[in-house]
Design a protein around this motif. Structure first.
Motif, PDB file in Angstrom:
ATOM      1  N   VAL A  20       0.865  -1.314  -0.107  1.00 51.59           N
ATOM      2  CA  VAL A  20      -0.013  -0.019  -0.097  1.00 51.59           C
ATOM      3  C   VAL A  20       0.804   1.260   0.052  1.00 51.59           C
ATOM      4  O   VAL A  20       0.596   2.186  -0.688  1.00 51.59           O
ATOM      5  CB  VAL A  20      -0.949  -0.090   1.295  1.00 51.59           C
ATOM      6  CG1 VAL A  20      -1.721   1.142   1.088  1.00 51.59           C
ATOM      7  CG2 VAL A  20      -1.738  -1.160   1.126  1.00 51.59           C
ATOM      8  N   GLN A  21       1.960   1.231   0.774  1.00 50.11           N
ATOM      9  CA  GLN A  21       2.851   2.363   0.827  1.00 50.11           C
ATOM     10  C   GLN A  21       3.649   2.518  -0.335  1.00 50.11           C
ATOM     11  O   GLN A  21       3.606   3.780  -0.795  1.00 50.11           O
ATOM     12  CB  GLN A  21       3.816   1.836   2.054  1.00 50.11           C
ATOM     13  CG  GLN A  21       4.575   3.093   2.360  1.00 50.11           C
ATOM     14  CD  GLN A  21       5.732   2.778   3.623  1.00 50.11           C
ATOM     15  OE1 GLN A  21       6.063   1.699   3.446  1.00 50.11           O
ATOM     16  NE2 GLN A  21       6.081   3.656   4.670  1.00 50.11           N
ATOM     17  N   ASN A  22       3.996   1.505  -0.910  1.00 49.77           N
ATOM     18  CA  ASN A  22       4.717   1.716  -2.230  1.00 49.77           C
ATOM     19  C   ASN A  22       3.519   2.137  -3.439  1.00 49.77           C
ATOM     20  O   ASN A  22       3.933   3.166  -4.256  1.00 49.77           O
ATOM     21  CB  ASN A  22       5.305   0.298  -2.794  1.00 49.77           C
ATOM     22  CG  ASN A  22       6.491   0.036  -2.214  1.00 49.77           C
ATOM     23  OD1 ASN A  22       7.007   0.814  -1.453  1.00 49.77           O
ATOM     24  ND2 ASN A  22       6.767  -1.280  -2.271  1.00 49.77           N
ATOM     25  N   VAL A  23       2.411   1.659  -3.521  1.00 46.73           N
ATOM     26  CA  VAL A  23       1.512   2.029  -4.328  1.00 46.73           C
ATOM     27  C   VAL A  23       1.039   3.638  -4.398  1.00 46.73           C
ATOM     28  O   VAL A  23       1.102   4.450  -5.428  1.00 46.73           O
ATOM     29  CB  VAL A  23       0.150   1.199  -4.129  1.00 46.73           C
ATOM     30  CG1 VAL A  23      -0.920   1.814  -5.233  1.00 46.73           C
ATOM     31  CG2 VAL A  23       0.286  -0.172  -4.902  1.00 46.73           C
ATOM     32  N   PHE A  24       0.897   3.992  -3.072  1.00 49.11           N
ATOM     33  CA  PHE A  24       0.524   5.388  -2.782  1.00 49.11           C
ATOM     34  C   PHE A  24       1.789   6.402  -3.421  1.00 49.11           C
ATOM     35  O   PHE A  24       1.318   7.481  -4.017  1.00 49.11           O
ATOM     36  CB  PHE A  24       0.089   5.802  -1.381  1.00 49.11           C
ATOM     37  CG  PHE A  24      -0.135   7.077  -1.067  1.00 49.11           C
ATOM     38  CD1 PHE A  24      -1.324   7.642  -1.660  1.00 49.11           C
ATOM     39  CD2 PHE A  24       0.901   7.781  -0.402  1.00 49.11           C
ATOM     40  CE1 PHE A  24      -1.742   9.090  -1.288  1.00 49.11           C
ATOM     41  CE2 PHE A  24       0.570   9.363  -0.339  1.00 49.11           C
ATOM     42  CZ  PHE A  24      -0.717   9.789  -0.716  1.00 49.11           C
ATOM     43  N   VAL A  25       2.906   6.059  -2.939  1.00 57.47           N
ATOM     44  CA  VAL A  25       4.055   6.830  -3.542  1.00 57.47           C
ATOM     45  C   VAL A  25       4.144   7.048  -4.672  1.00 57.47           C
ATOM     46  O   VAL A  25       4.447   7.734  -5.437  1.00 57.47           O
ATOM     47  CB  VAL A  25       5.232   6.452  -2.607  1.00 57.47           C
ATOM     48  CG1 VAL A  25       6.656   7.170  -3.210  1.00 57.47           C
ATOM     49  CG2 VAL A  25       5.305   6.679  -1.278  1.00 57.47           C
ATOM     50  N   PHE A  26       4.160   5.812  -5.498  1.00 55.78           N
ATOM     51  CA  PHE A  26       4.225   5.819  -6.954  1.00 55.78           C
ATOM     52  C   PHE A  26       2.927   6.391  -7.587  1.00 55.78           C
ATOM     53  O   PHE A  26       3.230   7.178  -8.547  1.00 55.78           O
ATOM     54  CB  PHE A  26       4.247   4.165  -7.401  1.00 55.78           C
ATOM     55  CG  PHE A  26       4.238   4.156  -8.911  1.00 55.78           C
ATOM     56  CD1 PHE A  26       5.501   4.183  -9.532  1.00 55.78           C
ATOM     57  CD2 PHE A  26       3.027   3.871  -9.803  1.00 55.78           C
ATOM     58  CE1 PHE A  26       5.395   4.330 -10.714  1.00 55.78           C
ATOM     59  CE2 PHE A  26       3.301   3.548 -11.192  1.00 55.78           C
ATOM     60  CZ  PHE A  26       4.448   3.838 -11.517  1.00 55.78           C
ATOM     61  N   THR A  27       1.797   6.262  -7.107  1.00 54.71           N
ATOM     62  CA  THR A  27       0.618   7.127  -7.673  1.00 54.71           C
ATOM     63  C   THR A  27       0.964   8.439  -7.550  1.00 54.71           C
ATOM     64  O   THR A  27       0.354   9.249  -8.440  1.00 54.71           O
ATOM     65  CB  THR A  27      -0.568   6.672  -6.889  1.00 54.71           C
ATOM     66  OG1 THR A  27      -0.627   5.237  -6.919  1.00 54.71           O
ATOM     67  CG2 THR A  27      -1.756   7.443  -7.277  1.00 54.71           C
ATOM     68  N   GLN A  28       1.371   9.177  -6.416  1.00 53.90           N
ATOM     69  CA  GLN A  28       1.785  10.543  -6.493  1.00 53.90           C
ATOM     70  C   GLN A  28       2.660  10.942  -7.605  1.00 53.90           C
ATOM     71  O   GLN A  28       2.615  11.913  -7.991  1.00 53.90           O
ATOM     72  CB  GLN A  28       2.304  10.900  -5.150  1.00 53.90           C
ATOM     73  CG  GLN A  28       1.215  10.764  -4.050  1.00 53.90           C
ATOM     74  CD  GLN A  28       0.004  11.420  -4.305  1.00 53.90           C
ATOM     75  OE1 GLN A  28      -0.086  12.519  -4.431  1.00 53.90           O
ATOM     76  NE2 GLN A  28      -0.809  10.332  -4.291  1.00 53.90           N
ATOM     77  N   GLY A  29       3.730  10.411  -7.887  1.00 52.54           N
ATOM     78  CA  GLY A  29       4.567  10.469  -8.991  1.00 52.54           C
ATOM     79  C   GLY A  29       3.840  10.672 -10.223  1.00 52.54           C
ATOM     80  O   GLY A  29       4.211  11.668 -11.210  1.00 52.54           O
ATOM     81  N   VAL A  30       2.763   9.694 -10.379  1.00 53.12           N
ATOM     82  CA  VAL A  30       2.031   9.701 -11.789  1.00 53.12           C
ATOM     83  C   VAL A  30       1.185  10.727 -11.839  1.00 53.12           C
ATOM     84  O   VAL A  30       0.940  11.569 -12.949  1.00 53.12           O
ATOM     85  CB  VAL A  30       1.359   8.527 -11.629  1.00 53.12           C
ATOM     86  CG1 VAL A  30       0.313   8.246 -13.095  1.00 53.12           C
ATOM     87  CG2 VAL A  30       2.528   7.202 -12.126  1.00 53.12           C
ATOM     88  N   THR A  31       0.395  11.121 -10.574  1.00 53.76           N
ATOM     89  CA  THR A  31      -0.755  12.244 -10.788  1.00 53.76           C
ATOM     90  C   THR A  31      -0.321  13.518 -10.587  1.00 53.76           C
ATOM     91  O   THR A  31      -1.307  14.422 -10.772  1.00 53.76           O
ATOM     92  CB  THR A  31      -2.003  11.611  -9.838  1.00 53.76           C
ATOM     93  OG1 THR A  31      -1.305  11.443  -8.343  1.00 53.76           O
ATOM     94  CG2 THR A  31      -2.253  10.320  -9.950  1.00 53.76           C
TER      95      THR A  31
END
Length: 200
Positions: A20-31
């Motif tokens: 979950v932590q990785n998904v959230f951090v990666f998603t911020q880079g995308v969005t």
């Protein structure tokens, strides 16, 4: 040298799996519209990991692993936050691609705190694995082990953010990012469901 190699292998082994932590951090880079706007999430996650690693090595692991009620409480809080986190990511996916504002800094920090400090998997991994592994070292060796784990954590989260921002620059169709956010939300809800089953 052994504590450093041990710290690298152990830290990467714990944070590499999709969580979950990785998904959230990666998603911020995308969005996020700019790379710098995505860094608050990565920095917050890295600071939280640093704090947990230090506390685990100083002996918090012994306390948490001795009290079942404390572990149960962490799981319950984690489930509630994961359900909320999934809802936010699910509903924000399409909005971010339609030109509306991405998550502001304060929300990034709040959500990064929640998925870092209220994520049962992350807590139990760091406390149960890194904390107990550090027991075999003392003095300078234990310090080298701790610093290595912390450095790996920082490099990983900053790298995830940059990877997400780079992927966005490739000009992949916005539908792909919407699907990614939906899949991320489903993954987070799936994690919450798995944790709920473990409580029953």
């Amino acid at each position: 040298m052994e504590p450093i190699l041990h710290g690298i292998i152990l830290a990467f082994g714990l944070i590499l799996p999709l969580g979950v932590q990785n998904v959230f951090v990666f998603t911020q880079g995308v969005t996020q519209p700019h790379l710098l706007r995505a860094f608050p999430a990565a920095i917050t996650a890295a600071i939280c990991d640093t704090l947990l690693i230090i506390l685990a090595i100083l002996g918090l692991s012994v306390i948490v692993l001795q009290f079942e009620w404390l572990r149960f409480g962490l799981l319950v809080l984690g489930i509630l936050f994961l359900v909320y986190m999934g809802k936010v990511i699910w509903s924000s996916g399409a909005a971010n691609m339609e030109g509306k504002e991405a998550l502001p800094v304060h929300k990034q920090i709040l959500f990064a705190l929640s998925v870092s400090l209220l994520n049962p998997h992350a807590l139990l991994d760091i406390i149960g694995v890194i904390g107990t592994s550090a027991v075999k070292y003392s003095g300078q060796e234990q310090l080298a082990f701790a610093i290595t784990c912390v450095v790996v954590s920082w490099l990983w989260f900053l790298g995830l953010t940059i990877a997400g921002a780079t992927l966005k620059k490739i000009k992949i169709a916005s539908k792909v990012f919407i699907v990614f956010n939906k899949c991320s939300a489903l993954f987070i809800w799936g994690t919450a469901f798995y944790l709920l089953i473990s409580l029953l």
